[in-house]
Every structure is written in C-alpha cells, then in structure tokens.
Design a protein around this motif. Structure first.
Motif, PDB file in Angstrom:
ATOM      1  N   GLU A  19       0.821  -1.231  -0.030  1.00  0.00           N
ATOM      2  CA  GLU A  19       0.024   0.121  -0.010  1.00  0.00           C
ATOM      3  C   GLU A  19       0.682   1.246  -0.031  1.00  0.00           C
ATOM      4  OE1 GLU A  19      -3.196  -0.377  -0.344  1.00  0.00           O
ATOM      5  OE2 GLU A  19      -2.992  -2.409  -0.413  1.00  0.00           O
ATOM      6  N   ASP A  20       1.830   1.619   0.789  1.00  0.00           N
ATOM      7  CA  ASP A  20       2.610   2.594   1.114  1.00  0.00           C
ATOM      8  C   ASP A  20       3.422   2.873  -0.145  1.00  0.00           C
ATOM      9  OD1 ASP A  20       1.192   3.177   3.658  1.00  0.00           O
ATOM     10  OD2 ASP A  20       2.884   2.333   4.848  1.00  0.00           O
ATOM     11  N   ASP A  21       4.164   1.769  -0.439  1.00  0.00           N
ATOM     12  CA  ASP A  21       5.223   2.107  -1.677  1.00  0.00           C
ATOM     13  C   ASP A  21       4.790   1.898  -3.115  1.00  0.00           C
ATOM     14  OD1 ASP A  21       6.945   2.426   0.269  1.00  0.00           O
ATOM     15  OD2 ASP A  21       7.430   0.391   0.572  1.00  0.00           O
ATOM     16  N   HIS A  22       3.773   1.103  -2.965  1.00  0.00           N
ATOM     17  CA  HIS A  22       3.114   0.681  -4.595  1.00  0.00           C
ATOM     18  C   HIS A  22       1.413   0.839  -4.601  1.00  0.00           C
ATOM     19  CE1 HIS A  22       7.053  -1.204  -5.618  1.00  0.00           C
ATOM     20  NE2 HIS A  22       7.015  -1.513  -4.265  1.00  0.00           N
ATOM     21  N   GLN A  23       0.959   1.590  -3.790  1.00  0.00           N
ATOM     22  CA  GLN A  23      -0.403   2.108  -3.885  1.00  0.00           C
ATOM     23  C   GLN A  23      -1.361   1.042  -4.482  1.00  0.00           C
ATOM     24  OE1 GLN A  23       2.065   4.139  -5.299  1.00  0.00           O
ATOM     25  NE2 GLN A  23       2.050   4.723  -3.209  1.00  0.00           N
ATOM     26  N   GLY A  24      -1.028  -0.111  -3.836  1.00  0.00           N
ATOM     27  CA  GLY A  24      -1.804  -1.425  -4.265  1.00  0.00           C
ATOM     28  C   GLY A  24      -1.624  -2.201  -5.433  1.00  0.00           C
ATOM     29  N   ASP A  25      -0.479  -1.811  -6.348  1.00  0.00           N
ATOM     30  CA  ASP A  25       0.136  -2.357  -7.541  1.00  0.00           C
ATOM     31  C   ASP A  25       0.345  -3.455  -7.190  1.00  0.00           C
ATOM     32  OD1 ASP A  25       0.753  -2.945 -10.079  1.00  0.00           O
ATOM     33  OD2 ASP A  25       2.139  -1.598 -10.038  1.00  0.00           O
ATOM     34  N   VAL A  26      -0.200  -4.758  -7.317  1.00  0.00           N
ATOM     35  CA  VAL A  26       0.485  -5.993  -7.042  1.00  0.00           C
ATOM     36  C   VAL A  26       1.585  -6.286  -7.741  1.00  0.00           C
ATOM     37  CG1 VAL A  26      -0.236  -8.618  -6.672  1.00  0.00           C
ATOM     38  CG2 VAL A  26      -1.856  -6.676  -6.313  1.00  0.00           C
ATOM     39  N   VAL A  27       1.558  -6.332  -8.927  1.00  0.00           N
ATOM     40  CA  VAL A  27       2.588  -6.396 -10.054  1.00  0.00           C
ATOM     41  C   VAL A  27       3.912  -5.615  -9.720  1.00  0.00           C
ATOM     42  CG1 VAL A  27       3.481  -6.734 -12.472  1.00  0.00           C
ATOM     43  CG2 VAL A  27       1.219  -7.386 -11.818  1.00  0.00           C
ATOM     44  N   GLY A  28       3.804  -4.259  -9.364  1.00  0.00           N
ATOM     45  CA  GLY A  28       4.856  -3.647  -9.326  1.00  0.00           C
ATOM     46  C   GLY A  28       5.403  -3.727  -7.822  1.00  0.00           C
ATOM     47  N   TRP A  29       4.529  -4.233  -6.874  1.00  0.00           N
ATOM     48  CA  TRP A  29       5.033  -4.641  -5.381  1.00  0.00           C
ATOM     49  C   TRP A  29       5.849  -6.119  -5.474  1.00  0.00           C
ATOM     50  CZ3 TRP A  29       2.242  -8.597  -2.544  1.00  0.00           C
ATOM     51  CH2 TRP A  29       2.723  -8.878  -1.282  1.00  0.00           C
ATOM     52  N   LEU A  30       5.176  -7.021  -6.423  1.00  0.00           N
ATOM     53  CA  LEU A  30       6.143  -8.308  -6.444  1.00  0.00           C
ATOM     54  C   LEU A  30       7.381  -8.250  -7.037  1.00  0.00           C
ATOM     55  CD1 LEU A  30       2.828 -10.499  -7.307  1.00  0.00           C
ATOM     56  CD2 LEU A  30       4.384 -10.507  -5.160  1.00  0.00           C
ATOM     57  N   ARG A  31       7.241  -7.322  -8.332  1.00  0.00           N
ATOM     58  CA  ARG A  31       8.400  -7.151  -8.958  1.00  0.00           C
ATOM     59  C   ARG A  31       9.772  -6.317  -8.166  1.00  0.00           C
ATOM     60  NH1 ARG A  31       5.787  -5.393 -14.884  1.00  0.00           N
ATOM     61  NH2 ARG A  31       5.829  -7.581 -15.715  1.00  0.00           N
ATOM     62  N   ALA A  32       9.217  -5.372  -7.372  1.00  0.00           N
ATOM     63  CA  ALA A  32      10.066  -4.729  -6.647  1.00  0.00           C
ATOM     64  C   ALA A  32      10.578  -5.626  -5.332  1.00  0.00           C
ATOM     65  CB  ALA A  32       9.543  -3.635  -5.959  1.00  0.00           C
ATOM     66  N   ALA A  33       9.840  -6.526  -4.939  1.00  0.00           N
ATOM     67  CA  ALA A  33      10.612  -7.441  -3.803  1.00  0.00           C
ATOM     68  C   ALA A  33      11.343  -8.409  -4.523  1.00  0.00           C
ATOM     69  CB  ALA A  33       9.291  -8.091  -3.092  1.00  0.00           C
ATOM     70  N   PHE A  34      11.166  -8.881  -5.579  1.00  0.00           N
ATOM     71  CA  PHE A  34      11.824  -9.619  -6.175  1.00  0.00           C
ATOM     72  C   PHE A  34      13.147  -9.195  -6.649  1.00  0.00           C
ATOM     73  CE2 PHE A  34      13.175 -11.553 -10.418  1.00  0.00           C
ATOM     74  CZ  PHE A  34      13.551 -12.952  -9.995  1.00  0.00           C
ATOM     75  N   ALA A  35      13.280  -8.200  -7.407  1.00  0.00           N
ATOM     76  CA  ALA A  35      14.248  -7.335  -7.587  1.00  0.00           C
ATOM     77  C   ALA A  35      15.233  -7.037  -6.288  1.00  0.00           C
ATOM     78  CB  ALA A  35      14.098  -5.922  -8.272  1.00  0.00           C
TER      79      ALA A  35
END
Length: 161
Positions: free
Chosen positions: A91-107
């Motif tokens: 929520e805080d870093d990706h405003q609910g963008d699941v794909v963006g959140w998952l990609r960032a965590a993976f990266a």
C-alpha cells in the motif's frame, strides 16, 4: 470462498494453541485459523481473534488456514514478512499495484545475490509470473497466493522460525 494454506514456521512441533478469527461476512465462517506451538504463539500476539489451548494433534506449528479475500491476504503478506524482508509495502510504496510490488520485492532479493533467501526469491519470481501471464483472473490470484505462501515458508526457514 477459497482457502489458502500458509505455513508461517518450519517448526515441527505439534500445534497446541489455536487462534480463530470469525468473519463478519456472510460468505465465510472464518477469516483465518492459525495453529502454533507454545514456543511460537507469540507470532499471533498482534492478531485479532479468540485463542484457545488444544491437545496436541495432527497439525504442526505455523499452519494457517486463510479464508480472506485476495486483497486482504496480499496485505497480510505485505505486513507480516515482505515489507520486513524487502522494505516494499504493497500500500505505502506501491499504492496497491500488486505486480509492481511483487517485481520490486523480487528485484530487491535478486540484487542481494545468493543468500539464505534464494528460495524466497524463486517463489516471488513465480508470483510475478502468475500475476503477469494472461489467464483467468481467479486462476492468477490463486497462483499468486500459492507462490506467496511458499515464499513465506521459505522466509521462515531462512530466519530459523
């Protein structure tokens, strides 16, 4: 309502404590049911629900039956371990963008190179793939939650929980 099986610990002790959160929704009885041993009952200190002690049974410590919806379970993963491990909050870093959140965590984990979190990185990669491959949305959601459940167990193993 579907159920997602999560494993919050790699502890092999039998569960002796149960935390149940009854749902306020009509389409399900529970939000979640968590089973822990006496040593790991602290995992649920901040979780809402009724607690009870049970006889040692077939379930082992850390088993979580998750009945909440997709968005709620994603937030739980974010709060419980992804943000702590990668500093990426859904929520805080990706405003609910699941794909963006998952990609960032993976990266984040990929940039760290080989580590005790390799299993987490691989499972997060599967979650990214499940979220981005064109398929039925319900199938994609189930695949993402399953991959995150595997990643969560790998993360617990890496920290010795």
């Amino acid at each position: 309502m579907a159920m997602t099986l999560r494993q919050l610990t790699t502890c092999s002790s039998p569960a002796t404590h149960v935390l149940e959160r009854r749902s306020q929704r009509r389409d399900r009885t529970y939000d979640y049911v968590l089973h822990t041993c006496v040593r790991h009952r602290w995992l649920a200190d901040n979780w809402k629900g009724s607690r009870r002690v049970v006889e040692e049974g077939e379930l082992r410590c850390g088993v979580l039956f998750e009945y909440r919806g997709y968005a709620e379970v994603l937030r739980s993963h974010s709060w419980e371990w992804v943000c702590r491990l990668t500093l990426n909050d859904l929520e805080d870093d990706h405003q609910g963008d699941v794909v963006g959140w998952l990609r960032a965590a993976f990266a984040e984990l990929s940039a760290a190179g080989r580590s005790a979190h390799d299993g987490v990185r691989v499972a997060l990669g599967h979650a990214v793939l499940a979220a981005t491959v064109e398929q039925d949305p319900k199938v994609a959601e189930a695949a993402v939650l399953n991959a995150l459940a595997v990643a969560e167990t790998a993360e617990a193993a890496a920290r010795g929980a």
